[in-house]
Design an enzyme around this catalytic site. Structure first.
Site: not given
Ligand code: ADP
Length: 489
Positions: A120, A203, A294
């Protein structure tokens, strides 16, 4: 077409995704081998595979994560390629490189790309440097001494995220900056517990956003295309449960912009094979979230609207073939929705449930990617997702109706599932209007807490027992009372 350079593929995975991959391998005339832990002996993948090789470990999960055992299993099966599925070892660069070193093709991008885009932090830094939009953030490792002050400078609200995490686990929203330090410490200890990695980053938390992602596909000759977007905003605890395509939120212009951005990011990373670029979308803006190097759980909705078999394309790309599709060949047709059927109780905070599949009847006329079969024990050893129901119709309204009918027709006795929640969402006005965001289920707790169906079954059962003849015959069969609990499923 030339013959593929391998005739057997080992699947280093289990559950529905292993079964789904086997289907395509068989369609391509390839032999499918699976490495499996004994707990999975009674699952569809093991019964469908041409060859099933037992693996073992301290826990079932540990067996599937044991690189040496997986490679040995592939060698025993004489497999010329390994498909990692999703989760497990799929985004482990070391695994990919050891597979290649063993002279076996890895069905996925190169180890270098996984190391860059599957991490990430490295990925978001890379994407930012390449000039694409990312959410403002502070990364602890950049300079631990100034981490908190850099995070504070972004301003509230913030989201603390585990660096080595996934699956929405261990994230914390911070609205009051005075609580930031505590939240970081809590997130860190949770991250250690879940992932054995206490690194975190912070973030900007985007309020009420959508999660929209783009499927990309590349070959080893530099050709790269997208297969449109997927809308994944119906989530519980930051985890998707319903996905669809097209997204009801995108205008044609925005769709073009987001899809081209995804291709731009993948191109910059010299991406080969299938991958997904995830974005947070709010207003008219979208920001890079992460790239999944993936096959994605929700890939079937893309297959439905494009007619492209993504697993077949993955196999061809790994076999060194040039991508036969051009961007203009890929056309989106109709609307597809996927429902994730999970062994969990939405009305009790989505706690995972366990049981045994006593009766299983799937609806007709829809695609089912199933990881379970009758007689199977449902244990807490793995992710609670049991199967996916995927529908395809001419319009979104028709697709929602079809999905609702399908989930209502499904019969699974022996374990509580989220089927009633899925059905309620598909009838809910906000969902049907397309006006929802990632906080939708949290903002509408009645969808999860409403126990109407469960209560109604209990009520009907009690009413039936109050009727004298029924009661008399029921009394003659002691087991009936005990069996009532299963009706709700
Ligand atoms: P993971 O790899 O754990 O799935 P992600 O970074 O893909 O984590 O985020 C999963 C979910 O978290 C996203 O689909 C969204 O709903 C929420 N999310 C992630 N980052 C943010 C952000 N900066 N602001 C608001 N929601 C977020």
């Amino acid at each position: 077409m030339h013959k593929l350079p391998f005739d057997t593929v080992l699947i280093a995975n289990r559950g529905e995704i292993a079964a789904r991959i086997i289907k395509t391998l068989h369609e391509l005339g390839l032999r499918a081998a699976v490495a499996y832990h004994e707990i999975d002996a009674g699952t569809p993948a093991v019964s469908m595979a041409d060859l099933a090789i037992p693996i073992s470990g301290r826990t079932p999960i540990a067996s599937y994560l044991d690189i040496a055992q997986i490679i040995t299993a592939a060698q025993k099966a004489n497999a010329g390629a390994i498909h990692p599925g999703y989760g497990m070892l799929s985004e482990n660069a070391e695994f990919a490189s050891r597979v290649i070193k063993a002279g076996i093709a890895f069905i996925g991008p190169t180890p270098e790309t996984i190391a860059l885009m599957g991490d990430k932090i490295r990925a978001r830094n890379f994407v930012q440097r390449t000039g694409f939009p990312v959410v403002p953030c502070a990364i602890e490792e950049d300079d631990p001494a100034t981490f908190v002050s850099r995070a504070l400078a972004i301003g509230a609200p913030l989201l603390v995220k585990p660096s080595g995490g996934g699956g929405g686990k261990g994230m914390r929203i911070v609205r009051d900056l005075a609580t930031l330090k505590t939240a970081i410490e809590q997130a860190r200890s949770e991250a250690r517990r879940y992932f054995g990695d206490g690194r975190v980053y912070v973030e900007r938390y985007i309020e009420s956003p959508r999660h929209i992602e783009v499927q990309v596909l590349g070959d080893s000759f530099g050709k790269l295309v997208h297969l449109f977007e997927r809308e994944c905003s119906v989530q519980r605890r930051f985890q998707k449960i319903i996905e669809e395509t097209p997204s009801p939120a995108l205008s044609p212009e925005l769709r073009t912009r987001i899809c081209e951005t995804a291709v731009g990011i993948a191109r910059a990373a010299n991406y080969q094979n299938a991958g997904t670029v995830e974005f947070i979308f709010s207003g008219e803006e979208f920001y890079f979230l992460e790239m999944n190097t993936r096959l994605q759980v929700e890939h079937p909705v893309t297959e439905m609207i494009t007619g492209v078999d993504l697993v077949a394309e993955q196999v061809y790309a790994a076999a060194g073939r040039e991508l036969a599709l051009s961007q203009s060949d890929i056309v989106s047709n109709g609307h597809a929705i996927e429902l994730r059927l999970c062994a969990e109780a939405p009305e009790r905070g989505y706690v995972p449930t366990t049981g045994k599949v006593l009766v299983l009847e799937y609806p007709d006329g829809v695609r089912i990617d199933s990881g379970i079969m009758q007689g199977q024990d449902l244990t807490p050893a793995f992710d609670p997702m049991l199967a996916k129901i995927i529908v395809h119709s001419a319009s979104r309204t028709e697709a929602a109706l079809k999905a609702h009918r399908a989930v209502r027709q499904l019969v699974l006795l022996g374990c509580e599932t989220n089927a009633n929640l899925l059905a309620r969402i598909l009838r809910d006005e906000a969902f049907l209007s397309g006006q929802f965001h990632t906080g939708y289920l949290e903002d509408n707790p009645h969808l999860a807490a409403d126990n109407f169906e469960v209560e109604m079954s209990a009520f009907l059962a009690s009413a039936a027992l109050l009727m004298k003849p029924v009661r008399e015959s029921a009394d003659a069969v002691p087991g009936l009372h005990a069996a009532l609990g299963g009706w709700r499923n």
